[in-house]
Design a protein around this motif. Structure first.
Motif, PDB file in Angstrom:
ATOM      1  N   THR A 196       0.898  -1.202   0.164  1.00 44.73           N
ATOM      2  CA  THR A 196      -0.237  -0.131   0.153  1.00 44.73           C
ATOM      3  C   THR A 196       0.987   1.327  -0.218  1.00 44.73           C
ATOM      4  O   THR A 196       2.183   1.164   0.237  1.00 44.73           O
ATOM      5  CB  THR A 196      -0.830  -0.037   1.114  1.00 44.73           C
ATOM      6  N   ARG A 197       0.393   2.229  -0.439  1.00 39.10           N
ATOM      7  CA  ARG A 197       0.944   3.548  -0.285  1.00 39.10           C
ATOM      8  C   ARG A 197       0.460   4.510   0.859  1.00 39.10           C
ATOM      9  O   ARG A 197      -1.062   4.614   0.917  1.00 39.10           O
ATOM     10  CB  ARG A 197       0.930   4.642  -1.637  1.00 39.10           C
ATOM     11  N   VAL A 198       1.095   5.105   1.785  1.00 39.85           N
ATOM     12  CA  VAL A 198       0.554   6.015   3.014  1.00 39.85           C
ATOM     13  C   VAL A 198       1.272   7.175   2.833  1.00 39.85           C
ATOM     14  O   VAL A 198       2.433   7.557   2.443  1.00 39.85           O
ATOM     15  CB  VAL A 198       1.005   5.314   4.183  1.00 39.85           C
ATOM     16  N   ARG A 199       0.423   8.207   3.122  1.00 40.60           N
ATOM     17  CA  ARG A 199       0.770   9.494   3.064  1.00 40.60           C
ATOM     18  C   ARG A 199       1.586   9.832   4.561  1.00 40.60           C
ATOM     19  O   ARG A 199       1.207   9.431   5.515  1.00 40.60           O
ATOM     20  CB  ARG A 199      -0.351  10.592   2.923  1.00 40.60           C
ATOM     21  N   CYS A 200       2.788  10.650   4.303  1.00 38.57           N
ATOM     22  CA  CYS A 200       3.592  11.041   5.463  1.00 38.57           C
ATOM     23  C   CYS A 200       2.930  12.144   6.017  1.00 38.57           C
ATOM     24  O   CYS A 200       2.165  12.808   5.693  1.00 38.57           O
ATOM     25  CB  CYS A 200       4.694  11.325   4.875  1.00 38.57           C
ATOM     26  N   SER A 201       3.311  12.129   7.316  1.00 33.58           N
ATOM     27  CA  SER A 201       2.573  13.116   8.312  1.00 33.58           C
ATOM     28  C   SER A 201       3.863  14.452   8.415  1.00 33.58           C
ATOM     29  O   SER A 201       5.051  14.205   8.673  1.00 33.58           O
ATOM     30  CB  SER A 201       2.348  12.615   9.746  1.00 33.58           C
ATOM     31  N   THR A 202       3.107  15.615   8.712  1.00 30.39           N
ATOM     32  CA  THR A 202       3.906  16.951   9.290  1.00 30.39           C
ATOM     33  C   THR A 202       4.108  16.363  10.804  1.00 30.39           C
ATOM     34  O   THR A 202       3.484  15.695  11.638  1.00 30.39           O
ATOM     35  CB  THR A 202       3.020  17.972   9.122  1.00 30.39           C
ATOM     36  N   LEU A 203       5.157  17.037  11.343  1.00 23.46           N
ATOM     37  CA  LEU A 203       5.243  17.055  12.910  1.00 23.46           C
ATOM     38  C   LEU A 203       3.958  17.226  13.568  1.00 23.46           C
ATOM     39  O   LEU A 203       3.653  16.573  14.570  1.00 23.46           O
ATOM     40  CB  LEU A 203       6.412  17.947  13.278  1.00 23.46           C
ATOM     41  N   ASN A 204       3.497  18.490  13.335  1.00 24.85           N
ATOM     42  CA  ASN A 204       2.414  18.788  14.346  1.00 24.85           C
ATOM     43  C   ASN A 204       1.421  17.842  14.061  1.00 24.85           C
ATOM     44  O   ASN A 204       0.584  17.370  14.991  1.00 24.85           O
ATOM     45  CB  ASN A 204       1.571  20.170  13.931  1.00 24.85           C
ATOM     46  N   SER A 205       1.068  17.157  12.771  1.00 21.96           N
ATOM     47  CA  SER A 205      -0.057  16.273  12.668  1.00 21.96           C
ATOM     48  C   SER A 205       0.453  14.940  13.386  1.00 21.96           C
ATOM     49  O   SER A 205      -0.519  14.041  13.884  1.00 21.96           O
ATOM     50  CB  SER A 205      -0.193  15.954  11.106  1.00 21.96           C
ATOM     51  N   PHE A 206       1.711  14.435  13.264  1.00 19.58           N
ATOM     52  CA  PHE A 206       2.145  13.301  13.842  1.00 19.58           C
ATOM     53  C   PHE A 206       1.948  13.320  15.291  1.00 19.58           C
ATOM     54  O   PHE A 206       1.325  12.292  15.760  1.00 19.58           O
ATOM     55  CB  PHE A 206       3.577  13.201  13.616  1.00 19.58           C
ATOM     56  N   ARG A 207       2.103  14.485  16.119  1.00 18.68           N
ATOM     57  CA  ARG A 207       2.258  14.500  17.461  1.00 18.68           C
ATOM     58  C   ARG A 207       0.438  14.426  17.655  1.00 18.68           C
ATOM     59  O   ARG A 207       0.164  13.994  18.655  1.00 18.68           O
ATOM     60  CB  ARG A 207       2.781  15.952  17.863  1.00 18.68           C
ATOM     61  N   ALA A 208      -0.296  15.349  17.157  1.00 25.01           N
ATOM     62  CA  ALA A 208      -1.465  15.431  17.597  1.00 25.01           C
ATOM     63  C   ALA A 208      -2.575  13.928  17.237  1.00 25.01           C
ATOM     64  O   ALA A 208      -3.016  13.448  18.208  1.00 25.01           O
ATOM     65  CB  ALA A 208      -2.496  16.439  16.447  1.00 25.01           C
ATOM     66  N   THR A 209      -2.193  13.413  16.187  1.00 25.33           N
ATOM     67  CA  THR A 209      -2.782  12.038  16.115  1.00 25.33           C
ATOM     68  C   THR A 209      -2.165  10.932  17.138  1.00 25.33           C
ATOM     69  O   THR A 209      -2.837  10.049  17.598  1.00 25.33           O
ATOM     70  CB  THR A 209      -2.455  11.390  14.698  1.00 25.33           C
ATOM     71  N   LEU A 210      -0.844  11.223  17.394  1.00 28.10           N
ATOM     72  CA  LEU A 210      -0.347  10.058  18.274  1.00 28.10           C
ATOM     73  C   LEU A 210      -1.151  10.499  19.817  1.00 28.10           C
ATOM     74  O   LEU A 210      -1.450   9.299  20.283  1.00 28.10           O
ATOM     75  CB  LEU A 210       1.155  10.317  18.570  1.00 28.10           C
ATOM     76  N   HIS A 211      -1.298  11.652  20.166  1.00 27.77           N
ATOM     77  CA  HIS A 211      -1.888  11.960  21.313  1.00 27.77           C
ATOM     78  C   HIS A 211      -3.278  11.423  21.470  1.00 27.77           C
ATOM     79  O   HIS A 211      -3.887  10.860  22.262  1.00 27.77           O
ATOM     80  CB  HIS A 211      -1.865  13.365  21.648  1.00 27.77           C
ATOM     81  N   LYS A 212      -3.952  11.463  20.205  1.00 29.78           N
ATOM     82  CA  LYS A 212      -5.277  11.135  20.084  1.00 29.78           C
ATOM     83  C   LYS A 212      -5.510   9.777  20.272  1.00 29.78           C
ATOM     84  O   LYS A 212      -6.475   9.072  20.731  1.00 29.78           O
ATOM     85  CB  LYS A 212      -5.937  11.800  18.875  1.00 29.78           C
ATOM     86  N   ARG A 213      -4.753   8.918  19.734  1.00 30.80           N
ATOM     87  CA  ARG A 213      -4.843   7.559  19.345  1.00 30.80           C
ATOM     88  C   ARG A 213      -4.185   6.748  20.632  1.00 30.80           C
ATOM     89  O   ARG A 213      -4.804   5.543  21.036  1.00 30.80           O
ATOM     90  CB  ARG A 213      -4.351   6.998  18.032  1.00 30.80           C
ATOM     91  N   TYR A 214      -3.296   7.331  21.142  1.00 31.83           N
ATOM     92  CA  TYR A 214      -2.272   6.491  22.146  1.00 31.83           C
ATOM     93  C   TYR A 214      -2.256   7.272  23.604  1.00 31.83           C
ATOM     94  O   TYR A 214      -1.239   7.058  24.164  1.00 31.83           O
ATOM     95  CB  TYR A 214      -1.070   6.287  21.463  1.00 31.83           C
ATOM     96  N   GLN A 215      -2.901   8.228  23.809  1.00 35.94           N
ATOM     97  CA  GLN A 215      -2.887   8.942  24.742  1.00 35.94           C
ATOM     98  C   GLN A 215      -2.602   8.379  26.253  1.00 35.94           C
ATOM     99  O   GLN A 215      -1.998   8.680  27.105  1.00 35.94           O
ATOM    100  CB  GLN A 215      -3.941  10.095  25.024  1.00 35.94           C
TER     101      GLN A 215
END
Length: 495
Positions: A196-215
């Motif tokens: 598959t192909r996945v879109r890479c994340s900006t730093l802010n998006s990376f951090r925000a999603t990480l906190h949302k999914r794995y807080q």
């Protein structure tokens, strides 16, 4: 670490052969003048051969990133975890896109542990096989080779640890930003290889999603925090994540000292008999703070460092025109040597251990390759005193000491790359016969299992608690030792 958060240039920079040779020659001169470890891990004649080879191959224009790759071998050949090659300012930043995974190894295989991409079908435990048609294992080896940050000598644990914990940063710094990546993988309990192909994340998006999914999984323990983990065995964990100061403007480190005192008051108040000192990922900091921690369990007065030295040119980096007292301060702290360099007048400063406040039970240390610099100083001094049970993996720094203390960051004149150069050679006040390896080695090596990935389990702590419940102690606590001071002997580091 050497990888910062900067932004790729929107216009590609081309380095001419003349500019490239100027930059490489400038860097070599600065290393020869300032670095106290030139020729220490890699013989000087090999460094000269490498430099000549790199210099002579600069015959054609190259883009900025290719030149970054070209310069890297000269820095990594030093095998010094404190010497860092960094990108120019603004090479990576807000719009840079990073691989949207945390990757964790189990044996020779690599698995996704945290996914911040938009493709939520990529579950924890999926085996990641390739990125852009390259095996993940090959990519990992290449990233380990280009950056020796956090690992001294030929030790691999620090390089392995950091290049995986910061895999997305390392990848972007070495290969550049990418909007997306192509991956192949195997889902949990599935033998089918998918692509598959996945879109890479900006730093802010990376951090925000990480906190949302794995807080609920993120480690939010403050530095020097204490928590009781087993009331039956009277066991607590002291998290020591850094020896850097708590406050920016605190030259005497009073805030760090206050928090440390509070922690050991709590340990004493709760009658803790087994103290697990968690120094995993502790990249070091201020030596004075590491000495303050040691005061709570060392059996007698001690020095952390036996010897500190620097080259002659380092004086110009510590004595500045804008500070008229810097010359006086330098002369009070250092004396010249016959070889033309300088040595510290107070390297053997002795610290008195606490007696009424001392922890006298059993000490267990959780450590990994990212336990570096001042963290390794604590581990080495404790091992030298014949105390502690060490669990995890070998620390990143050498048992004998390292190159650190003060630093000079030089900027190459044309490419504007930056290299951080340590100015001091610091030799631990430890005995060579007390060493258990080049680094501080674990008494019990603990590795991650696939189940640990699936459950996000703190597997090193689980193993340590099992040792405590079974009454396994490699070196006894202070209450079991002869409380006479342990004499420190200088270690002659082999080359």
């Amino acid at each position: 670490m050497s990888i910062g958060l900067h932004q790729p240039l929107t216009v590609a920079q081309t380095i001419t052969p003349v500019e490239a040779r100027q930059d490489l020659g400038f860097l070599k001169r600065k290393l020869d003048l300032l670095h106290p470890g030139m020729g220490f891990y890699t013989p000087q004649f090999r460094m000269e051969q490498l430099y000549d080879s790199l210099y002579n191959r600069l015959t054609a224009p190259m883009d900025y990133l290719a030149f970054f790759h070209h310069v890297s071998p000269l820095v990594t050949a030093l095998k010094d975890g404190h010497t860092n090659l960094n990108h120019r300012k603004n090479f990576i930043g807000r719009s840079t896109r990073f691989i949207p995974f945390f990757i964790r190894p189990v044996g020779d295989e690599y698995f996704i542990s945290h996914n911040v991409s938009a493709d939520t079908s990529l579950k924890r435990g999926a085996e990641l096989l390739t990125i852009n048609n390259r095996p993940v294992a090959d990519l990992h080896r290449e990233l380990m080779e280009y950056d020796h940050s956090g690992s001294d000598g030929d030790n691999l644990t620090g390089r392995r640890q950091w290049s995986l914990v910061q895999f997305a940063d390392y990848y972007a710094a070495w290969f550049g930003s990418a909007d997306s990546i192509s991956i192949t993988y195997r889902s949990t309990a599935d033998t089918l290889i998918r692509q598959t192909r996945v879109r890479c994340s900006t730093l802010n998006s990376f951090r925000a999603t990480l906190h949302k999914r794995y807080q609920y999984e993120l480690d939010t323990r403050p530095n020097l925090s204490v928590r009781v983990v087993d009331s039956l065995t009277r066991t607590a964990v002291l998290r020591v994540s850094s020896f850097m100061g708590v406050k920016k403007m605190d030259p005497f480190q009073w805030a760090f000292n206050r928090r440390l005192k509070q922690s050991f008051r709590a340990i004493k108040r709760q009658n803790i008999q087994n103290l697990v000192v968690d120094m995993q990922g502790n990249g070091g900091g201020i030596v004075m703070n590491s000495a303050r921690l040691l005061r709570y369990w060392m059996p007698g007065s001690f020095s952390v460092m036996e010897h500190e030295e620097m080259k002659s040119a380092a004086r110009a980096e510590l004595v500045t025109r804008w500070n008229p007292l810097s010359a006086l301060n330098f002369s009070m702290r250092y004396r010249s040597t016959r070889s033309g360099g300088f040595v510290s007048r107070s390297a053997r400063h002795r610290y008195r251990p606490y007696h009424r406040k001392a922890f006298t039970g059993n000490l267990y240390f959780m450590m990994n390759g990212a336990s570096f610099s001042a963290a390794t100083s604590v581990l080495a001094k404790t091992l030298d005193a014949g105390m502690g049970t060490f669990v995890g993996e070998a620390s990143g720094s050498a048992y004998w000491g390292d190159f650190a203390g003060h630093f000079k960051t030089v900027t190459l004149p044309n490419s504007r790359m930056q290299v951080r150069i340590p100015l001091k050679k610091l030799i631990h006040s430890v005995g060579a016969d007390r060493a258990n390896g080049f680094t501080v080695e674990p008494d019990f090596t603990v590795t991650r299992t696939y189940d640990d990935v699936l459950t996000n389990r703190d597997y090193v702590l689980a193993y340590t608690l099992r040792l405590i419940r079974e009454g396994i102690v490699i070196r006894p606590g202070l209450s079991s030792l002869d409380k006479q001071p342990v004499r420190s002997r200088p270690l002659q580091a082999s080359r």
